[in-house]
Enzyme design. Structure first.
Site, mmCIF file in Angstrom:
data_model
loop_
_atom_site.group_PDB
_atom_site.id
_atom_site.type_symbol
_atom_site.label_atom_id
_atom_site.label_comp_id
_atom_site.label_asym_id
_atom_site.label_seq_id
_atom_site.Cartn_x
_atom_site.Cartn_y
_atom_site.Cartn_z
ATOM 1 N N ASP A 155 0.858 -1.187 0.000
ATOM 2 C CA ASP A 155 0.000 0.000 0.000
ATOM 3 C C ASP A 155 0.897 1.241 0.000
ATOM 4 O O ASP A 155 1.361 1.673 -1.063
ATOM 5 C CB ASP A 155 -0.916 -0.074 1.227
ATOM 6 C CG ASP A 155 -1.982 1.002 1.253
ATOM 7 O OD1 ASP A 155 -1.874 1.971 0.483
ATOM 8 O OD2 ASP A 155 -2.935 0.888 2.044
ATOM 9 N N SER A 156 1.204 1.800 1.166
ATOM 10 C CA SER A 156 2.101 2.964 1.217
ATOM 11 C C SER A 156 3.552 2.562 0.975
ATOM 12 O O SER A 156 4.384 3.392 0.626
ATOM 13 C CB SER A 156 2.006 3.644 2.590
ATOM 14 O OG SER A 156 2.630 2.837 3.572
ATOM 15 N N ARG A 185 -10.434 -11.974 7.746
ATOM 16 C CA ARG A 185 -9.249 -12.634 7.197
ATOM 17 C C ARG A 185 -9.585 -13.972 6.538
ATOM 18 O O ARG A 185 -8.897 -14.416 5.623
ATOM 19 C CB ARG A 185 -8.210 -12.903 8.303
ATOM 20 C CG ARG A 185 -7.505 -11.679 8.826
ATOM 21 C CD ARG A 185 -6.277 -12.094 9.635
ATOM 22 N NE ARG A 185 -5.780 -11.023 10.488
ATOM 23 C CZ ARG A 185 -4.942 -10.067 10.100
ATOM 24 N NH1 ARG A 185 -4.528 -10.037 8.850
ATOM 25 N NH2 ARG A 185 -4.535 -9.139 10.942
ATOM 26 N N THR A 213 5.957 -0.548 5.204
ATOM 27 C CA THR A 213 6.344 -1.825 5.808
ATOM 28 C C THR A 213 7.486 -2.449 5.023
ATOM 29 O O THR A 213 8.501 -2.854 5.597
ATOM 30 C CB THR A 213 5.146 -2.795 5.831
ATOM 31 O OG1 THR A 213 4.043 -2.131 6.449
ATOM 32 C CG2 THR A 213 5.483 -4.058 6.591
#
Ligand code: IMP
Ligand code: MG
Length: 195
Positions: free
Chosen positions: A123-124, A185, A127
């Site tokens: 995503d960003s 999940r 991580t």
């Protein structure tokens, strides 16, 4: 009464409501059949990439990768070892070091081995940027990333995934390992939710 459905069988219309406790999903973005096909293709490409006699350690980033990881490694037709890594995200503003806090550090040695990191979604990129930096200091023979989903939002990824399952829409996705506040999940497909 026994239920003959399996985890990867198509869910009949709205059967997933039992799994969400009646909470609505906006739409199914990638079906379990599509995912299964794509995971098999990725596994073939991964097996072909690594020289057969060299050691491969597949490192799953928990928790999000747990379903993807288990489906993927079962399709990779070459020797490999499996371990996991658990990284915490610091709260906003608590660090400027770019360091990653490892809650579980793999016991398997990293140095001199080919490391394949497996992530649910990029995503960003925070991580993966932090994790790649931490792993590079341990001098692996190579470090590659395989991500089920890639949102292509990160401006400068330190480690671009060599293998991507699907380009993901810029929405919040759940299922097949991905959660929203730990819910969803266990859905056998990837869905988008509102909010
Ligand atoms: P990043 O550090 O922003 O690239 O995101 C890393 C982690 O955030 C992923 O491994 C996921 O666990 C979580 N994440 C990012 N986007 C989503 C999403 O759309 N749904 C669920 N989890 C997400
Ligand atoms: Mg998560």
């Amino acid at each position: 009464m026994s239920d003959r459905r399996t985890g990867t069988a198509p869910l009949a219309e709205r059967d997933w409501l039992a799994r969400t406790g009646g909470r609505e999903l906006r739409s199914i973005v990638f079906s379990s059949e599509e995912i299964e096909r794509r995971v098999r293709e990725m596994a073939v490409a991964i097996a072909a990439h690594y020289p057969p006699e060299e050691e491969l350690l597949v490192l799953g980033l928990l928790k999000g990768s747990f379903i993807f990881m288990s489906d993927l490694v079962r399709q990779i037709e070459r020797p490999l070892h499996v371990d996991f890594i658990v990284a915490s995200s610091y709260g906003a503003g608590t660090t400027t070091s770019g360091d990653v806090k490892l809650l579980y550090d793999p016991t398997a040695p990293i140095e001199g081995r080919h490391i394949l990191l497996v992530e649910d979604i990029v995503d960003s990129g925070n991580t993966i940027n932090r994790l790649a930096a931490a792993l590079e200091t341990r001098r692996p023979a190579s470090l590659e990333l395989c991500a089920l989903l890639h949102k292509h939002l990160a401006p400068d990824l330190r480690l671009e995934p060599r293998w991507v399952g699907f380009d993901a829409p810029p929405e919040f996705l759940v299922g097949y390992g991905l959660d929203h506040a730990e819910d969803f999940r266990h859905l056998p497909f990837v869905a988008s939710i509102d909010g």
